[in-house]
Motif scaffolding. Structure first.
Motif, PDB file in Angstrom:
ATOM      1  N   GLU A 211       0.802  -1.036   0.110  1.00 16.62           N
ATOM      2  CA  GLU A 211      -0.083  -0.098  -0.039  1.00 16.62           C
ATOM      3  C   GLU A 211       0.740   1.268  -0.064  1.00 16.62           C
ATOM      4  O   GLU A 211       1.897   1.368   0.701  1.00 16.62           O
ATOM      5  CB  GLU A 211      -0.870   0.020   1.121  1.00 16.62           C
ATOM      6  CG  GLU A 211      -1.817   1.251   1.373  1.00 16.62           C
ATOM      7  CD  GLU A 211      -2.938   1.292   2.270  1.00 16.62           C
ATOM      8  OE1 GLU A 211      -4.074   0.797   2.153  1.00 16.62           O
ATOM      9  OE2 GLU A 211      -2.523   1.710   3.414  1.00 16.62           O
ATOM     10  N   TYR A 213       0.758   5.514   0.078  1.00 20.76           N
ATOM     11  CA  TYR A 213      -0.036   6.851   0.199  1.00 20.76           C
ATOM     12  C   TYR A 213       0.424   7.941  -0.826  1.00 20.76           C
ATOM     13  O   TYR A 213       1.848   7.903  -0.959  1.00 20.76           O
ATOM     14  CB  TYR A 213      -0.076   7.415   1.505  1.00 20.76           C
ATOM     15  CG  TYR A 213      -0.612   6.428   2.475  1.00 20.76           C
ATOM     16  CD1 TYR A 213      -2.172   6.765   3.088  1.00 20.76           C
ATOM     17  CD2 TYR A 213      -0.226   5.017   2.963  1.00 20.76           C
ATOM     18  CE1 TYR A 213      -2.760   5.929   3.620  1.00 20.76           C
ATOM     19  CE2 TYR A 213      -0.954   4.516   3.770  1.00 20.76           C
ATOM     20  CZ  TYR A 213      -2.048   4.736   4.302  1.00 20.76           C
ATOM     21  OH  TYR A 213      -2.885   3.873   5.148  1.00 20.76           O
ATOM     22  N   THR A 246      -4.612   6.673  -2.308  1.00 15.65           N
ATOM     23  CA  THR A 246      -3.775   5.456  -1.995  1.00 15.65           C
ATOM     24  C   THR A 246      -3.979   4.574  -3.177  1.00 15.65           C
ATOM     25  O   THR A 246      -4.806   4.577  -3.931  1.00 15.65           O
ATOM     26  CB  THR A 246      -4.186   4.452  -0.790  1.00 15.65           C
ATOM     27  OG1 THR A 246      -5.762   4.297  -0.989  1.00 15.65           O
ATOM     28  CG2 THR A 246      -4.345   5.512   0.541  1.00 15.65           C
TER      29      THR A 246
END
Length: 395
Positions: A211, A213, A246
């Motif tokens: 993941e 950001y 994201t």
């Protein structure tokens, strides 16, 4: 007697130096790769070009380790990319853009490293897709669209800490975390990931999750010359999603070797969530207007066959489905990769590859999807062929 004692002392001292030297090492290594590329449609024109870093990215580097005793050692790597066609620095002008990290390794507890490095997802999943192995992995022609799922190492992570466990009967796991470094905003520009793999004879399996950001700046914008305000995602299949808050990538892969053949399978699900949340200059028009989420599902089958000890043949097919945002119709991409690699020696090989892509639907720019083979100038139509022949030497 004094002479004998001096000789003995000198011999002991030299022995200690030799022992210390034997417990540590530093290696200079690299790859020089050059080839000729043909693009059937580069914005509407045929293109012939000499290209660098085709089968493997051209690079040079230092790696070393030191045995600290008790099963503990320290290691480091400094690795920079370059163009063999003009000598310029690769990775967007980043001197050690391919890696710059140092760490500690324990035979019992695993390793921890810190610096600029590949994601754990790349470590565990890249051995399976054709774009991470034989299909022009250096320049990216065989890679999934714009390397949006991070399996060809186009996008390394800065300020990263990575942990890799020892292997437990073939099972290994790991994790990484990249500090965003933004004051008062710990999550801004950060990335993190986890993964695991299982290796047992001819069978190999792997899973990973990553993941990021503000991926336009953290995942895609991690090189020296990348923009801190503009769009760092250049492939039109993905570039319209630069405003995502994201990016989440789930990847699963496996392979099985039988005789001279090896078959590998890869699946990735990549989400660009909360579109319109991040400010990006220069987008304009429809791409900047996308809201909601965009999802890519990618499936690839990859077959490699060792026809002779010195000759490998390979074939791969990739299907990509982009469920567009704003209710806009999906985009679908089909790509076929074909290649042959002939080894003149352990360190020198000749290769020839061909790539075909066909697109349909509406892409991330809001317009008709065009063929956009990664690493090549995008087509003006829905189809594109890229051919490559080259030579690679490792030292």
């Amino acid at each position: 007697m004094k002479k004998m004692m001096m000789i003995a002392a000198t011999t002991t001292s030299l022995g200690c130096l030799s022992s210390a030297h034997a417990q540590s090492s530093v290696t200079l290594y690299g790859v020089v790769d050059a080839g000729l590329t043909f693009n059937s449609n580069a914005k509407g024109e045929k293109q012939y070009a000499m290209t660098s870093g085709n089968a493997s990215g051209s690079r040079w580097g230092f790696r070393g380790n030191e045995d600290l005793g008790g099963g503990l050692s320290t290691f480091f790597r400094l690795e920079g990319g370059f163009s063999s066609t003009n000598g310029t620095i690769g990775q967007g002008g980043t001197l050690f853009g391919r890696g710059a990290y140092v760490g500690l390794a324990s035979k019992s507890y695993g390793s921890v490293s810190a610096g600029r490095q590949a994601t754990i997802q790349y470590d565990f999943i890249s051995p399976y897709p054709s774009g991470g192995t034989w299909a022009a992995s250096g320049i990216g022609y065989g890679t999934h669209l714009g390397d949006l799922d991070g399996l060809d190492n186009f996008n390394r992570i800065n300020n990263a800490v990575k942990y890799l466990s020892p292997s437990f009967r073939g099972l290994q796991f790991g994790a990484d975390y990249s500090f965003g470094g933004v004051p008062g905003q710990m999550s801004q520009k950060q990335t993190w990931g986890v993964g695991a793999q299982y290796l047992n004879g001819p069978l190999a399996l792997a899973l990973a999750f990553n993941e990021s950001y503000q991926p336009n700046y953290s995942f895609f914008g991690s090189k020296a010359n990348d923009s801190t305000t503009g769009n760092n995602i250049t492939n039109p299949a993905v570039s319209g999603y630069a405003t995502a808050r994201t990016q989440q990538i789930f990847a699963a892969a496996g392979q099985y070797a039988f005789g001279k053949a090896t078959f590998a399978f890869t699946y990735t699900n990549t989400r660009f969530d909360d579109l319109g949340n991040v400010s990006v200059t220069g987008l304009g028009g429809k791409p900047a207007a996308f809201r909601g989420n965009a999802v890519f599902n990618i499936v690839e089958g990859n077959l490699m066959y060792q026809l002779m000890p010195a000759l490998q043949l390979a074939l791969a097919y990739t299907y990509t489905h982009n469920g567009n945002a704003n209710g806009v119709g999906p985009a679908i991409y089909h790509q076929v990769n074909v290649g042959a690699d002939y080894f003149l020696s352990k360190r020198t090989d000749l290769f020839v590859d061909a790539f075909y892509q066909r697109a349909a639907g509406t892409d991330s720019t809001g317009g008709p999807a065009v063929a956009a083979i990664t690493g090549a100038t995008a087509s003006s139509s829905n189809h594109q062929i890229v051919g490559l022949v080259g030579i690679r030497h490792k030292f």
